[in-house]
Every structure is written in structure tokens, then in C-alpha cells.
Design a protein around this motif. Structure first.
Motif, PDB file in Angstrom:
ATOM      1  N   ASP A 136       0.798  -1.227   0.000  1.00 26.33           N
ATOM      2  CA  ASP A 136       0.000   0.000   0.000  1.00 26.33           C
ATOM      3  C   ASP A 136       0.832   1.279   0.000  1.00 26.33           C
ATOM      4  OD1 ASP A 136      -2.325  -1.524   0.085  1.00 26.33           O
ATOM      5  OD2 ASP A 136      -2.345  -1.581   2.273  1.00 26.33           O
ATOM      6  N   GLU A 137       2.051   1.201  -0.492  1.00 28.71           N
ATOM      7  CA  GLU A 137       2.846   2.423  -0.552  1.00 28.71           C
ATOM      8  C   GLU A 137       2.324   3.315  -1.680  1.00 28.71           C
ATOM      9  OE1 GLU A 137       7.466   4.039  -0.945  1.00 28.71           O
ATOM     10  OE2 GLU A 137       7.095   1.888  -0.959  1.00 28.71           O
ATOM     11  N   ALA A 138       2.254   4.619  -1.419  1.00 29.37           N
ATOM     12  CA  ALA A 138       1.685   5.553  -2.390  1.00 29.37           C
ATOM     13  C   ALA A 138       2.723   5.984  -3.419  1.00 29.37           C
ATOM     14  CB  ALA A 138       1.097   6.767  -1.679  1.00 29.37           C
ATOM     15  N   VAL A 139       3.156   5.033  -4.241  1.00 27.09           N
ATOM     16  CA  VAL A 139       4.082   5.329  -5.333  1.00 27.09           C
ATOM     17  C   VAL A 139       3.408   4.935  -6.645  1.00 27.09           C
ATOM     18  CG1 VAL A 139       6.265   5.220  -4.094  1.00 27.09           C
ATOM     19  CG2 VAL A 139       5.184   3.101  -4.855  1.00 27.09           C
ATOM     20  N   PRO A 140       3.606   5.739  -7.701  1.00 27.56           N
ATOM     21  CA  PRO A 140       2.954   5.437  -8.988  1.00 27.56           C
ATOM     22  C   PRO A 140       3.741   4.404  -9.778  1.00 27.56           C
ATOM     23  CG  PRO A 140       4.248   7.411  -9.207  1.00 27.56           C
ATOM     24  CD  PRO A 140       4.410   6.968  -7.769  1.00 27.56           C
ATOM     25  N   VAL A 141       3.127   3.884 -10.816  1.00 30.56           N
ATOM     26  CA  VAL A 141       3.852   3.043 -11.780  1.00 30.56           C
ATOM     27  C   VAL A 141       3.675   3.624 -13.178  1.00 30.56           C
ATOM     28  CG1 VAL A 141       3.612   0.909 -10.452  1.00 30.56           C
ATOM     29  CG2 VAL A 141       1.889   1.490 -12.173  1.00 30.56           C
ATOM     30  N   VAL A 142       4.713   3.457 -13.981  1.00 30.40           N
ATOM     31  CA  VAL A 142       4.623   3.832 -15.398  1.00 30.40           C
ATOM     32  C   VAL A 142       5.163   2.667 -16.219  1.00 30.40           C
ATOM     33  CG1 VAL A 142       5.437   5.363 -17.216  1.00 30.40           C
ATOM     34  CG2 VAL A 142       4.805   6.304 -14.986  1.00 30.40           C
ATOM     35  N   ASP A 162      11.178   9.104 -25.106  1.00 32.31           N
ATOM     36  CA  ASP A 162      11.945  10.298 -24.761  1.00 32.31           C
ATOM     37  C   ASP A 162      12.095  10.438 -23.241  1.00 32.31           C
ATOM     38  OD1 ASP A 162      12.601  13.233 -26.004  1.00 32.31           O
ATOM     39  OD2 ASP A 162      11.728  13.361 -23.993  1.00 32.31           O
ATOM     40  N   ARG A 163      13.308  10.730 -22.823  1.00 30.91           N
ATOM     41  CA  ARG A 163      13.628  10.815 -21.396  1.00 30.91           C
ATOM     42  C   ARG A 163      12.725  11.740 -20.618  1.00 30.91           C
ATOM     43  NH1 ARG A 163      19.383  10.446 -18.723  1.00 30.91           N
ATOM     44  NH2 ARG A 163      18.392  11.452 -16.938  1.00 30.91           N
ATOM     45  N   GLU A 164      12.650  12.983 -21.097  1.00 34.81           N
ATOM     46  CA  GLU A 164      11.862  13.986 -20.353  1.00 34.81           C
ATOM     47  C   GLU A 164      10.386  13.612 -20.366  1.00 34.81           C
ATOM     48  OE1 GLU A 164      13.792  15.729 -23.212  1.00 34.81           O
ATOM     49  OE2 GLU A 164      15.460  15.112 -21.925  1.00 34.81           O
ATOM     50  N   THR A 165       9.953  13.030 -21.475  1.00 39.18           N
ATOM     51  CA  THR A 165       8.549  12.623 -21.553  1.00 39.18           C
ATOM     52  C   THR A 165       8.248  11.559 -20.497  1.00 39.18           C
ATOM     53  OG1 THR A 165       8.514  13.095 -23.921  1.00 39.18           O
ATOM     54  CG2 THR A 165       6.779  11.667 -23.059  1.00 39.18           C
ATOM     55  N   VAL A 166       9.129  10.601 -20.377  1.00 43.27           N
ATOM     56  CA  VAL A 166       8.928   9.550 -19.378  1.00 43.27           C
ATOM     57  C   VAL A 166       8.944  10.151 -17.970  1.00 43.27           C
ATOM     58  CG1 VAL A 166       9.909   7.458 -18.364  1.00 43.27           C
ATOM     59  CG2 VAL A 166       9.887   7.741 -20.850  1.00 43.27           C
ATOM     60  N   ALA A 167       9.875  11.048 -17.737  1.00 45.97           N
ATOM     61  CA  ALA A 167       9.962  11.678 -16.416  1.00 45.97           C
ATOM     62  C   ALA A 167       8.664  12.427 -16.095  1.00 45.97           C
ATOM     63  CB  ALA A 167      11.155  12.631 -16.372  1.00 45.97           C
ATOM     64  N   SER A 168       8.129  13.125 -17.069  1.00 46.81           N
ATOM     65  CA  SER A 168       6.895  13.877 -16.821  1.00 46.81           C
ATOM     66  C   SER A 168       5.724  12.929 -16.597  1.00 46.81           C
ATOM     67  CB  SER A 168       6.609  14.842 -17.971  1.00 46.81           C
ATOM     68  OG  SER A 168       6.074  14.150 -19.066  1.00 46.81           O
ATOM     69  N   MET A 169       5.780  11.763 -17.226  1.00 48.80           N
ATOM     70  CA  MET A 169       4.709  10.789 -17.020  1.00 48.80           C
ATOM     71  C   MET A 169       4.717  10.241 -15.595  1.00 48.80           C
ATOM     72  SD  MET A 169       4.387   8.728 -20.585  1.00 48.80           S
ATOM     73  CE  MET A 169       3.451   9.459 -21.926  1.00 48.80           C
ATOM     74  N   TRP A 170       5.893  10.010 -15.050  1.00 50.93           N
ATOM     75  CA  TRP A 170       5.961   9.572 -13.645  1.00 50.93           C
ATOM     76  C   TRP A 170       5.356  10.649 -12.748  1.00 50.93           C
ATOM     77  CZ3 TRP A 170       7.150   4.960 -11.403  1.00 50.93           C
ATOM     78  CH2 TRP A 170       7.752   3.991 -12.197  1.00 50.93           C
ATOM     79  N   GLN A 171       5.626  11.903 -13.089  1.00 46.33           N
ATOM     80  CA  GLN A 171       5.059  12.992 -12.279  1.00 46.33           C
ATOM     81  C   GLN A 171       3.541  13.059 -12.401  1.00 46.33           C
ATOM     82  OE1 GLN A 171       7.026  16.671 -13.281  1.00 46.33           O
ATOM     83  NE2 GLN A 171       8.869  16.150 -12.096  1.00 46.33           N
ATOM     84  N   ARG A 172       3.062  12.917 -13.617  1.00 45.59           N
ATOM     85  CA  ARG A 172       1.606  12.958 -13.812  1.00 45.59           C
ATOM     86  C   ARG A 172       0.933  11.783 -13.125  1.00 45.59           C
ATOM     87  NH1 ARG A 172      -1.338  15.654 -13.376  1.00 45.59           N
ATOM     88  NH2 ARG A 172      -2.975  15.072 -14.830  1.00 45.59           N
ATOM     89  N   ALA A 173       1.538  10.607 -13.266  1.00 47.02           N
ATOM     90  CA  ALA A 173       0.958   9.420 -12.623  1.00 47.02           C
ATOM     91  C   ALA A 173       0.891   9.613 -11.112  1.00 47.02           C
ATOM     92  CB  ALA A 173       1.784   8.177 -12.972  1.00 47.02           C
TER      93      ALA A 173
END
Length: 374
Positions: A136-142, A162-173
Motif C-alpha cells: 500500500d505504498e503511495a508510489v505510482p507506476v509507469v 523520450d527521457r523527459e517525456t517519461v519523467a513527466s509521465m511519472w510525475q503525472r501518474a
DNA sequence: AAGACGTGGCC
DNA sequence: TGGCCAAGTCT
């Protein structure tokens, strides 16, 4: 709702959770909260379809029901159970990780994503998946599903590699994950699985089922009419191929096998095999291989005839030619190298033992088909 | 930091 | 049918 959550993020979160509670598939690993079982499922599911994984998952838990049982197993037994699943490094890493848990952590599995990621074969995705689903840890997955869902939902038109795209996806998730209620236990795991489930069932690569999508109203890609063109992928690579020859070589009722070194099909066993160089005939390649590999035992390869000097030492009973490999390999790296240099072990085994070895699928099929004919 | 790493199913 | 795709990780 989390402190900085937008209404839209909260709506996406809640819509996904509500949909998931109604429509989640009944998958074997969802019946368990055993972290070991969930970890196993995540490793097997890497780049592999759910339907393919299910029988392997169930066989595996019967053979190795606990992390200790896995740690105690031999690598040959581990690879045999993995045979046919592909990406065999996953099995070797999983086995090694079980031994780390058994020997260096007193059998105690990690709990936080940060701890999980220290284990071999556990990257950011797998660490977060296990920590959220089992603890139950509150961490996202991409993963691949989440990338596709987010690319469409947020109308992300840069390549998803793309690196930055993936990074932004982790943030959005993470933002959408945290937009949910922090009071409801088990939500991080359910939310993460909901994102992936949506990608697997609704927001599929071709012809997504937007009419059934619980978050269609929030989908910016759909609003712009570009959702089916997303995600944008990077350029595709050429898949090289190589031709190989293999031989069924027997001596005293045993057949010669070699174990491959780490890397391509690492740890798996195979018949003596060599790549065919450009312009070289299969027979030449085979002769080169046999000379290099079996110099002490075999003088000349001869199809179906005893070979050796003054006494019969080995027999080349059958030659497999044109074993075409279509996986991504670098054929030139292997051309001309004697088998002995490509194998970490060579041994003569009885037919019964041969059947217990983990072989590459293509070779297993060839051998089965060929021997059935005789 | 691109490229290596398997296999089966789909259209 | 050949290319694409599928719950990534490692180097």
C-alpha cells in the motif's frame, strides 16, 4: 484529496478506481497479497502477455511456493520452469534476488519501493508495483500501458521513449495517484492496477473503446480527436537475423549439449551450434564447429556416420541446418568463434536428461519435430 | 544512453 | 506475411 490535487485529477482518479472495482479481471496474482507471489507476477509480466504468463505463474508457485524454496533451487531447475517465457535474464535475476533475500535479509522481503529496487532485476516499475500492491505504498507506476493512457489523456505528442517525456509521465501518474483519498486503504495498488487495466482492456493500441472508458470526459487527446495517433513512437529498428547449424552428436547413448554464457539465451542448453558466415556453406560451418569444439574426440563431421580416428568416439546422427534466428542478435559477434568459447559447459547427457534441460524454444521444436520423424 | 534481450499472437 | 506489439531492466 491530496493537498495540491486538481479537480480533474481527482475525477480521473475516482473514475478509474470505481471502474476498476467493477471490471478488474480475476487474475491469479490478484487473489493473493503474498509479496513474493506479486513480485513473481510482475517479473513474469515484463514485456509478456497476461495469457502467456498465467500457466507459468501457477506452475512456478507449485514448484517454488516461497522465496526460500526459490533460493534453494538450482539454476537449471529455475530455467527449466522459465523455458519458453523468453528474456531468461529475468529468471536468473529473480533467482539471484531470492538468494539475496534469503542470505542477506534473513528471508525478509523488502517493503518500500526504494528497498525493492536494490534487488537484481527489480527496476523502478517493478519496485513501485510490488510496494504499492503488496504494501500500500503511495508510489505510482509507469509501464507501457500507463504511457499509452497518459499520452492520450494528457495529449502528449512527444515520443514516449523520450527521457523527459517519461519523467513527466511519472510525475503525472503520481499527481493523479495522490489526488485520491488518502484514507482508503489499498488505494495505491488498486489505482496503479486500474491505470494498467485501462490500458490493457479499454485504451488499447488500436481502436480503443472510448465509449466504455471511465475517464473519456477528461481525455484531452480524444477532445482534440488525436487519441488514436498517440502515443508517438520512436523510429523502428531493423531486426537482423542469422543462420545457424546445429548437430545431434551422440556417443555411447549420450548426446552432446552445451550451456550458453550470459547474454543471448544465457544459461540455456543447446546442441552444439554455430553461426553460418556469409558465403560459407552449412557443411563448412559445421565442420569448423566440430573441429574447434570436439578436436579431441571427433576428427571429421560426417552425416550419419561414425567419426573419429581408429575407434568410434562420436557419431553425428543428425544435422540441423538453416536454424534461422529472427531475434535481435549481432551475428558477426559470434561468427567464427568455436563453440567451446561460447559455452560455459559442455557435457554428454542421456536422452531422458536432455528432456529436462531448458532449451531455446526454436531448438526444442526442431529437435522434437526431427526426432519424431525417425 | 542506445541497444540487447524471447516469444507468440495479431492483422 | 512481415512488422508490430506485450505489466522493463541492464549496461
Amino acid at each position: 484529496m491530496g493537498a495540491h490535487a486538481t479537480k480533474r485529477d481527482a475525477a480521473i482518479h475516482d473514475g478509474l478506481i470505481a471502474w476498476y472495482r467493477r471490471h478488474a479481471r480475476d487474475l491469479p496474482w490478484r487473489r493473493s497479497r503474498d509479496p513474493y507471489a506479486i513480485w513473481l507476477s510482475e517479473v513474469m509480466l515484463q514485456q509478456t502477455r497476461v495469457e502467456t504468463v498465467i500457466p507459468y505463474y501457477e506452475r512456478w508457485l507449485e514448484a517454488f511456493p516461497t522465496v526460500q524454496a526459490l533460493a534453494d533451487a538450482s539454476e537449471d531447475a529455475v530455467l527449466k520452469l522459465w523455458e519458453g517465457l523468453g528474456y531468461y535474464r529475468r529468471a536468473r535475476n529473480f533467482h539471484r534476488a531470492a538468494q539475496v533475500v534469503a542470505n542477506e535479509r534473513a528471508g525478509q522481503l523488502p517493503e518500500t519501493a526504494e528497498q525493492w529496487q536494490t534487488l537484481p532485476g527489480v527496476g523502478r516499475y517493478t519496485a513501485s508495483a510490488v510496494a504499492s500492491i503488496a504494501f500500500d505504498e503511495a508510489v505510482p507506476v509507469v509501464d507501457g500501458n500507463v504511457k499509452r493512457v497518459l499520452a492520450r489523456l494528457e495529449r502528449i505528442e512527444t515520443p514516449t521513449d523520450d527521457r523527459e517525456t517519461v519523467a513527466s509521465m511519472w510525475q503525472r501518474a503520481e499527481a493523479i495517484l495522490l489526488a485520491g483519498s488518502v484514507k482508503e486503504p489499498g488505494t495505491p495498488g488498486a489505482f496503479n492496477q486500474a491505470m494498467m487495466e485501462l490500458g490493457a482492456r479499454i485504451c488499447v493500441p488500436r481502436r480503443p473503446s472510448c465509449l466504455l472508458c471511465p475517464v473519456a470526459a477528461s481525455c484531452r487527446g480524444r477532445a482534440a480527436g488525436v487519441h488514436e495517433t498517440l502515443p508517438i513512437k520512436g523510429p523502428k529498428r531493423v531486426v537482423p537475423h542469422a543462420d545457424w547449424v546445429s548437430a545431434w552428436i551422440t556417443r555411447g547413448g549420450r548426446v552432446l549439449v552445451g550451456q550458453r554464457p550470459p547474454g543471448l539465451l544465457g544459461g540455456l542448453w543447446e546442441l552444439p551450434t554455430t553461426t553460418v558466415a556469409p558465403g560459407e556453406t552449412d557443411a563448412d560451418a559445421l565442420a569448423r564447429m566440430v573441429r574447434a569444439d570436439l578436436a579431441a574426440d571427433v576428427a571429421e563431421p560426417s552425416h550419419g556416420k561414425a567419426v573419429g580416428s581408429d575407434q568410434t568416439i562420436a557419431t553425428v546422427d543428425h544435422v540441423f541446418t538453416h536454424l534461422r534466428v529472427t531475434i535481435r542478435v549481432t551475428p558477426l559477434a559470434l561468427v567464427g568463434k568455436p563453440v567451446a568459447q561460447r559455452h560455459v559447459a559442455l557435457k554428454w547427457v542421456r536422452r531422458a536428461e536432455f528432456d529436462t534441460l531448458a532449451l531455446p524454444v526454436a531448438m526444442r521444436k526442431l529437435v522434437r519435430a526431427s526426432l519424431a520423424k525417425r
